[in-house]
Design a protein around this motif. Structure first.
Motif: not given
Length: 136
Positions: A52-66
């Motif tokens: 699993w993974g993808g984009f998660q909003k952290e404040g005003d930023e989009w963080d990518f995790g995998l």
């Protein structure tokens, strides 16, 4: 997530991974989709779940995790490239961040993508290396 080879690089994974933990995790990730219109995906390879993974909003930023099963770690580059192509086509995402635990020593692939380390960040009591990749 219960495999020690995966958990080794997930310092926020502090509790036992059981059905109740999975239910809480899925509910949290689904709430991200409802709130932000984007979130994490399940990844399949030839119809089989590989992670699993993808984009998660952290404040005003989009963080990518995998997070991948250890037997398919080699798919990470291809999945990441497809996810970043998605980000480049999405006006909401002018750049992507990556938060990696200091236990991750092999960072060459991230640098080859063009990501630069911009410092460290404390998240839920743990320190992470923070990288940024421009998508425009």
């Amino acid at each position: 997530m219960s495999d020690p080879r995966v958990a080794e690089h997930m310092p926020l994974l502090k509790s036992h991974w059981d059905v109740a933990a999975v239910d809480r995790f899925v509910a949290f990730k689904e709430a991200s989709w409802a709130r932000d219109g984007l979130g994490h995906w399940a990844f399949l390879n030839d119809g089989a779940y590989v992670g699993w993974g993808g984009f998660q909003k952290e404040g005003d930023e989009w963080d990518f995790g995998l997070v991948l099963r250890p037997d398919v770690f080699g798919l990470g580059r291809r999945i990441t490239q497809k996810a970043l192509a998605f980000a480049k086509g999405d006006d909401r995402i002018p750049f992507v961040t990556f938060l990696l635990p200091p236990s991750r020593k092999h960072l060459g692939a991230l640098r080859k993508l063009g990501a630069t380390q911009i410092g460290t960040v404390d998240y839920d009591g743990e320190t992470f290396l923070k990288f940024r990749l421009e998508t425009r």
